[in-house]
Design an enzyme around this catalytic site. Structure first.
Site, PDB file in Angstrom:
ATOM      1  N   CYS A   2       0.828  -1.209   0.000  1.00  0.00           N
ATOM      2  CA  CYS A   2       0.000   0.000   0.000  1.00  0.00           C
ATOM      3  C   CYS A   2       0.862   1.260   0.000  1.00  0.00           C
ATOM      4  O   CYS A   2       1.939   1.279   0.601  1.00  0.00           O
ATOM      5  CB  CYS A   2      -0.885   0.033   1.223  1.00  0.00           C
ATOM      6  SG  CYS A   2      -1.853  -1.436   1.458  1.00  0.00           S
ATOM      7  N   ARG A  27       5.089  -0.013  -6.189  1.00  0.00           N
ATOM      8  CA  ARG A  27       5.060  -0.777  -4.946  1.00  0.00           C
ATOM      9  C   ARG A  27       4.134  -1.979  -5.030  1.00  0.00           C
ATOM     10  O   ARG A  27       4.217  -2.881  -4.196  1.00  0.00           O
ATOM     11  CB  ARG A  27       4.590   0.125  -3.795  1.00  0.00           C
ATOM     12  CG  ARG A  27       5.552   1.238  -3.476  1.00  0.00           C
ATOM     13  CD  ARG A  27       4.896   2.287  -2.626  1.00  0.00           C
ATOM     14  NE  ARG A  27       4.691   1.861  -1.257  1.00  0.00           N
ATOM     15  CZ  ARG A  27       5.577   2.047  -0.279  1.00  0.00           C
ATOM     16  NH1 ARG A  27       6.716   2.627  -0.540  1.00  0.00           N
ATOM     17  NH2 ARG A  27       5.321   1.653   0.945  1.00  0.00           N
ATOM     18  N   TRP A  73      -2.873  -2.832  -1.524  1.00  0.00           N
ATOM     19  CA  TRP A  73      -2.488  -4.219  -1.829  1.00  0.00           C
ATOM     20  C   TRP A  73      -3.251  -5.061  -0.821  1.00  0.00           C
ATOM     21  O   TRP A  73      -2.980  -5.011   0.376  1.00  0.00           O
ATOM     22  CB  TRP A  73      -0.976  -4.384  -1.679  1.00  0.00           C
ATOM     23  CG  TRP A  73      -0.456  -5.704  -2.154  1.00  0.00           C
ATOM     24  CD1 TRP A  73      -0.107  -6.034  -3.431  1.00  0.00           C
ATOM     25  CD2 TRP A  73      -0.187  -6.866  -1.364  1.00  0.00           C
ATOM     26  NE1 TRP A  73       0.350  -7.329  -3.479  1.00  0.00           N
ATOM     27  CE2 TRP A  73       0.305  -7.865  -2.225  1.00  0.00           C
ATOM     28  CE3 TRP A  73      -0.325  -7.168  -0.003  1.00  0.00           C
ATOM     29  CZ2 TRP A  73       0.674  -9.130  -1.785  1.00  0.00           C
ATOM     30  CZ3 TRP A  73       0.033  -8.434   0.436  1.00  0.00           C
ATOM     31  CH2 TRP A  73       0.523  -9.396  -0.456  1.00  0.00           C
ATOM     32  N   ASN A  99      -1.980   2.139   5.679  1.00  0.00           N
ATOM     33  CA  ASN A  99      -1.052   1.143   5.163  1.00  0.00           C
ATOM     34  C   ASN A  99      -0.619   0.306   6.364  1.00  0.00           C
ATOM     35  O   ASN A  99      -0.244   0.865   7.383  1.00  0.00           O
ATOM     36  CB  ASN A  99       0.143   1.882   4.538  1.00  0.00           C
ATOM     37  CG  ASN A  99       1.258   0.970   4.110  1.00  0.00           C
ATOM     38  OD1 ASN A  99       1.102  -0.244   4.103  1.00  0.00           O
ATOM     39  ND2 ASN A  99       2.380   1.549   3.747  1.00  0.00           N
ATOM     40  N   GLY A 100      -0.683  -1.025   6.260  1.00  0.00           N
ATOM     41  CA  GLY A 100      -0.276  -1.877   7.378  1.00  0.00           C
ATOM     42  C   GLY A 100      -1.368  -2.872   7.721  1.00  0.00           C
ATOM     43  O   GLY A 100      -2.313  -3.054   6.948  1.00  0.00           O
ATOM     44  N   GLU A 477      17.730 -17.885  -8.121  1.00  0.00           N
ATOM     45  CA  GLU A 477      17.335 -16.519  -8.464  1.00  0.00           C
ATOM     46  C   GLU A 477      16.708 -16.479  -9.869  1.00  0.00           C
ATOM     47  O   GLU A 477      15.713 -15.785 -10.095  1.00  0.00           O
ATOM     48  CB  GLU A 477      18.548 -15.579  -8.371  1.00  0.00           C
ATOM     49  CG  GLU A 477      18.336 -14.152  -8.819  1.00  0.00           C
ATOM     50  CD  GLU A 477      17.218 -13.411  -8.081  1.00  0.00           C
ATOM     51  OE1 GLU A 477      16.699 -13.918  -7.085  1.00  0.00           O
ATOM     52  OE2 GLU A 477      16.844 -12.318  -8.557  1.00  0.00           O
ATOM     53  N   LYS A 481      12.967 -15.150 -10.720  1.00  0.00           N
ATOM     54  CA  LYS A 481      12.725 -14.088 -11.701  1.00  0.00           C
ATOM     55  C   LYS A 481      11.689 -14.562 -12.715  1.00  0.00           C
ATOM     56  O   LYS A 481      10.739 -13.865 -13.023  1.00  0.00           O
ATOM     57  CB  LYS A 481      14.025 -13.814 -12.436  1.00  0.00           C
ATOM     58  CG  LYS A 481      14.728 -12.544 -12.512  1.00  0.00           C
ATOM     59  CD  LYS A 481      14.706 -11.453 -11.566  1.00  0.00           C
ATOM     60  CE  LYS A 481      13.952 -11.523 -10.306  1.00  0.00           C
ATOM     61  NZ  LYS A 481      14.573 -10.997  -9.133  1.00  0.00           N
ATOM     62  N   GLU A 484       8.082 -14.996 -11.151  1.00  0.00           N
ATOM     63  CA  GLU A 484       7.357 -13.806 -10.702  1.00  0.00           C
ATOM     64  C   GLU A 484       6.874 -12.923 -11.842  1.00  0.00           C
ATOM     65  O   GLU A 484       5.837 -12.288 -11.718  1.00  0.00           O
ATOM     66  CB  GLU A 484       8.152 -12.998  -9.672  1.00  0.00           C
ATOM     67  CG  GLU A 484       9.322 -12.222 -10.190  1.00  0.00           C
ATOM     68  CD  GLU A 484      10.035 -11.408  -9.093  1.00  0.00           C
ATOM     69  OE1 GLU A 484       9.369 -10.820  -8.247  1.00  0.00           O
ATOM     70  OE2 GLU A 484      11.274 -11.376  -9.123  1.00  0.00           O
ATOM     71  N   HIS A 500      17.321 -37.397  -6.593  1.00  0.00           N
ATOM     72  CA  HIS A 500      16.697 -37.723  -5.303  1.00  0.00           C
ATOM     73  C   HIS A 500      15.214 -37.357  -5.286  1.00  0.00           C
ATOM     74  O   HIS A 500      14.615 -37.262  -4.219  1.00  0.00           O
ATOM     75  CB  HIS A 500      17.445 -37.015  -4.168  1.00  0.00           C
ATOM     76  CG  HIS A 500      18.875 -37.456  -4.060  1.00  0.00           C
ATOM     77  ND1 HIS A 500      19.231 -38.713  -3.647  1.00  0.00           N
ATOM     78  CD2 HIS A 500      20.032 -36.808  -4.385  1.00  0.00           C
ATOM     79  CE1 HIS A 500      20.556 -38.822  -3.682  1.00  0.00           C
ATOM     80  NE2 HIS A 500      21.060 -37.685  -4.145  1.00  0.00           N
ATOM     81  N   LYS A 595       6.327  -4.364  -4.418  1.00  0.00           N
ATOM     82  CA  LYS A 595       7.766  -4.102  -4.404  1.00  0.00           C
ATOM     83  C   LYS A 595       8.305  -4.092  -2.988  1.00  0.00           C
ATOM     84  O   LYS A 595       9.343  -4.656  -2.696  1.00  0.00           O
ATOM     85  CB  LYS A 595       8.027  -2.744  -5.073  1.00  0.00           C
ATOM     86  CG  LYS A 595       9.491  -2.352  -5.124  1.00  0.00           C
ATOM     87  CD  LYS A 595      10.240  -3.245  -6.072  1.00  0.00           C
ATOM     88  CE  LYS A 595      11.703  -2.944  -6.178  1.00  0.00           C
ATOM     89  NZ  LYS A 595      12.430  -4.069  -6.795  1.00  0.00           N
TER      90      LYS A 595
HETATM   91  O1  M6R Z   1      13.263  -5.120  -0.285  1.00  0.00           O
HETATM   92  P1  M6R Z   1      13.730  -6.497  -0.009  1.00  0.00           P
HETATM   93  O2  M6R Z   1      15.022  -6.829  -0.660  1.00  0.00           O
HETATM   94  O3  M6R Z   1      13.775  -6.814   1.479  1.00  0.00           O
HETATM   95  O4  M6R Z   1      12.615  -7.434  -0.619  1.00  0.00           O
HETATM   96  C1  M6R Z   1      12.661  -8.816  -0.461  1.00  0.00           C
HETATM   97  C2  M6R Z   1      11.819  -9.501  -1.490  1.00  0.00           C
HETATM   98  O5  M6R Z   1      10.467  -9.131  -1.333  1.00  0.00           O
HETATM   99  C3  M6R Z   1      12.260  -9.173  -2.918  1.00  0.00           C
HETATM  100  O6  M6R Z   1      13.596  -9.469  -3.104  1.00  0.00           O
HETATM  101  C4  M6R Z   1      11.420  -9.964  -3.938  1.00  0.00           C
HETATM  102  O7  M6R Z   1      11.693 -11.324  -3.823  1.00  0.00           O
HETATM  103  C5  M6R Z   1      11.713  -9.450  -5.357  1.00  0.00           C
HETATM  104  N1  M6R Z   1      10.537  -8.897  -5.923  1.00  0.00           N
HETATM  105  C6  M6R Z   1      12.144 -10.505  -6.282  1.00  0.00           C
HETATM  106  O8  M6R Z   1      12.413  -9.985  -7.542  1.00  0.00           O
END
Ligand code: M6R
Length: 600
Positions: A2, A27, A73, A99-100, A477, A481, A484, A500, A595
């Site tokens: 949010c 965000r 959000w 927000n929260g 990673e 990527k 997501e 395994h 974000k």
């Molecule tokens: O701001 P942060 O690095 O703490 O965020 C952690 C994760 O939410 C963030 O890395 C998320 O996995 C990314 N969107 C991945 O691309």
């Protein structure tokens, strides 16, 4: 997650708020709304979907120069128009954005608001109804606001309008970020300075459990107990060009392209006048006097942490553990006598990491935050901070922050090793220079990456990434990527682990992206590729110069093997980007994601 904006001044508040919300789009959100106040009262406009949808719902004939806005959000209640903020009290005197997460909202509803018919499914609505209840009992708005805040458990950033009080916005925060921006005959509020940077670069940081009364000509900060506070503003050092897309179709592509420059900038930022890498002596002390390091992080930052462990252990000899932040606080391992906690977070606002920081501080342990955002919650609350110097990262998918995290971790480990009298065996500055050039060659190989994405991922349902040692971590990673932003089910596995269990998933044509940059395990990973190929997989091997074989899909330039993740991750990012584009996905704002993840 949010986002909140607010404006009080002389301009058209609607446009200021909508533009501010557009700057917070990165965000992640699923509905949005604004409320503006004029002599006729408060008018609310809200809509499910994007800010563009909200713009369509706004009545531009309503004139107002005070207002608040929100991107939501969803946590409590579906992402729909009713649950979108702002929320209003039943008689519409009070209007609020939040927000929260209010953890005790059921109790508040039961104990104080049993006779109030709620309009939405949100935890937020109880706040505005509670304020109205206390005001109805004769309290002033400020008293009702403070009294309500003392009852809330959880996290909040709040902005409140009172239809009966002209030109005032009441603001408060606890655990969730919120800033007040200062201007000439106007003031603003924002979850992130970026939202209001076009109006001011002077911001005041709010502390937990304070309230701020924001008016056109000034702001008053008070504790909940009514004690006045003074705080100097800081200058937000963000360049507007850093937050514009320019000619790029997506922020993600822009941020991928920025990586060579980011690595060079980090090296410069951590060099002293004699071009030697340097780290704040207090941080070196904390690290070198620790008997164990605990890296705490989430998502991409966690993946960087896995590689950071290798750097720190191999270079300094200090044992390191890496933990997912959402797990650590609730399942804490046995701790040694003198641990140092290293929080890695691009945003510096991740609530899962913050809950760990709060707990380990209570235990009296030392902490260091590695973040891209100076002044963020994790930075302010930890004992020490190392900055990533990556510039604002706007795309939800983290790219340049990951390479920046690796570069800073390598520098931290290298400098700490030197302070311990250990020789890491190579010149880090020189090797990072070679890495920056190699990254450049990879961001320049976009056509090749697009072709790989098309060949392997155009129609697939799933995709596996395999590797060993550093390549395993980069594979994790790569999989994150891809999933997501393209919604392809993707998983990363250690090559040796396939037999395994995972190999049962291999079907005719399953794409398997294999990384082969580590000489010591090159034959092993090649063996793993043969195993999956024999079962019908469609392997795509990305190797490194010197280790390549006939048929490899792509060969990376030779760099120091320890630093290879900074280079091998680039094809992962680009392949994911093009796979997402091919599938018409919203690259910068993938579904369901935010974000800055400010709720646990
Ligand atoms: O701001 P942060 O690095 O703490 O965020 C952690 C994760 O939410 C963030 O890395 C998320 O996995 C990314 N969107 C991945 O691309």
């Amino acid at each position: 997650m949010c986002g909140i904006v607010g404006y009080i001044g002389e301009q058209d508040a609607k446009e200021v708020l909508l533009k501010g919300l557009e700057r917070l789009e990165y965000r992640g959100y699923d509905s949005a709304g604004i409320a503006v106040r004029n002599d006729e009262g408060v008018t609310v406009f809200k809509e499910k979907g994007r800010i563009a949808d909200l713009r369509g719902a706004v009545d531009y004939a309503v004139e107002a120069s005070t207002g608040i806005g929100h991107t939501r959000w969803a946590t409590h209640g579906k992402p729909n128009k009713v649950n979108a903020h702002p929320h209003q009290s039943t008689a519409e005197r009070f209007t609020l954005v939040h927000n929260g997460v209010i953890e005790n909202y059921h109790h508040i509803q039961r104990d104080y608001l049993a006779d109030v018919e709620m309009q939405s499914d949100t935890d937020t609505e109880i706040i505005v109804q509670l304020i109205a209840k206390f005001a109805g009992e004769g309290m002033t708005t400020k008293e009702a606001f403070c009294k309500s805040l003392t009852l809330l458990e959880g996290s909040y950033a709040i902005a409140l309008l009172d239809a009966e009080e002209a030109e005032t916005i009441y603001v408060a925060k606890n655990k969730s970020p919120l800033l007040v921006g200062l201007g000439e005959r106007f003031n603003v509020i924002a979850s992130d300075a970026m939202a209001m940077l076009q109006l001011t670069d002077q911001f005041v940081e709010l502390m937990d459990k304070e309230i701020v009364i924001v008016r056109k000509d000034g702001v008053e900060i008070e504790t909940l107990a009514g004690e006045g506070m003074r705080r100097e503003p800081f200058t937000a050092e963000i360049d507007m060009s850093d937050i514009e897309k320019g000619t790029y179709p997506h922020y993600m592509l822009k941020e991928i392209d920025e990586q060579p420059a980011v690595v060079r900038k980090i090296v410069q930022a951590y060099q002293d006048d004699n071009d030697q890498l340097t780290i704040d002596p207090a941080i070196l002390d904390a690290l070198n006097s620790a008997d164990r390091l605990h890296i705490i992080a989430a998502g991409t930052s966690y993946h960087a942490g896995l590689i950071g462990k290798e750097y720190l252990e191999k270079m300094t000899g200090i044992p390191v553990e890496v933990h997912i932040s959402s797990e650590f606080g609730y399942n804490m391992p046995l701790l040694s006598e003198k641990p140092l906690f290293i929080f890695i977070s691009q945003s510096g606002e991740t609530a899962d990491s913050r809950q760990v920081l709060v707990k380990i501080k209570e235990l009296g342990h030392a902490s260091l935050t590695i973040t891209n955002v100076g002044g963020s919650t994790l930075s302010r609350e930890a004992d020490h901070t190392l900055l990533l110097h990556a510039g604002p990262e706007i795309a939800v998918a983290s790219t340049k922050a990951y390479t920046a995290q690796l570069a800073v971790l390598a520098i931290l480990a290298g400098v700490a090793a030197k302070a311990r009298g250990k020789d890491i065996g190579f010149d880090l500055v020189q090797e990072l220079g070679i890495v920056a050039n190699a990254i450049q060659s990879q961001v320049d190989a976009k056509e090749e990456m697009e072709a790989i994405a098309h060949q392997y991922l155009a129609t697939t349902r799933n995709c596996f990434f395999i590797g060993r040692v550093f390549d395993y971590f980069v594979g994790l990673e790569g999989a994150l990527k891809l999933k997501e932003i393209s919604y392809i089910q993707a998983e990363g596995f250690a090559g040796g682990e396939l037999k395994h269990g995972t190999i049962a998933l291999i079907e005719e044509g399953t794409p398997v992206i294999a990384l082969a940059t580590q000489e010591a395990v090159n034959l092993n990973i090649r063996g793993n590729v043969k195993e999956v190929a024999a079962r019908g997989a469609n392997p795509c091997i990305i190797s490194m110069e010197g280790l390549q074989e006939q048929g490899d899909a792509h060969v990376l330039p030779k760099v120091n093997e320890m630093l290879s993740p900074l280079v091998s991750v680039i094809p992962m990012q680009l392949i994911s980007y093009y796979a997402a584009l091919h599938r018409d996905c919203d690259v910068d704002k993938p579904r369901n994601l935010a974000k800055s993840v400010t709720v646990e």
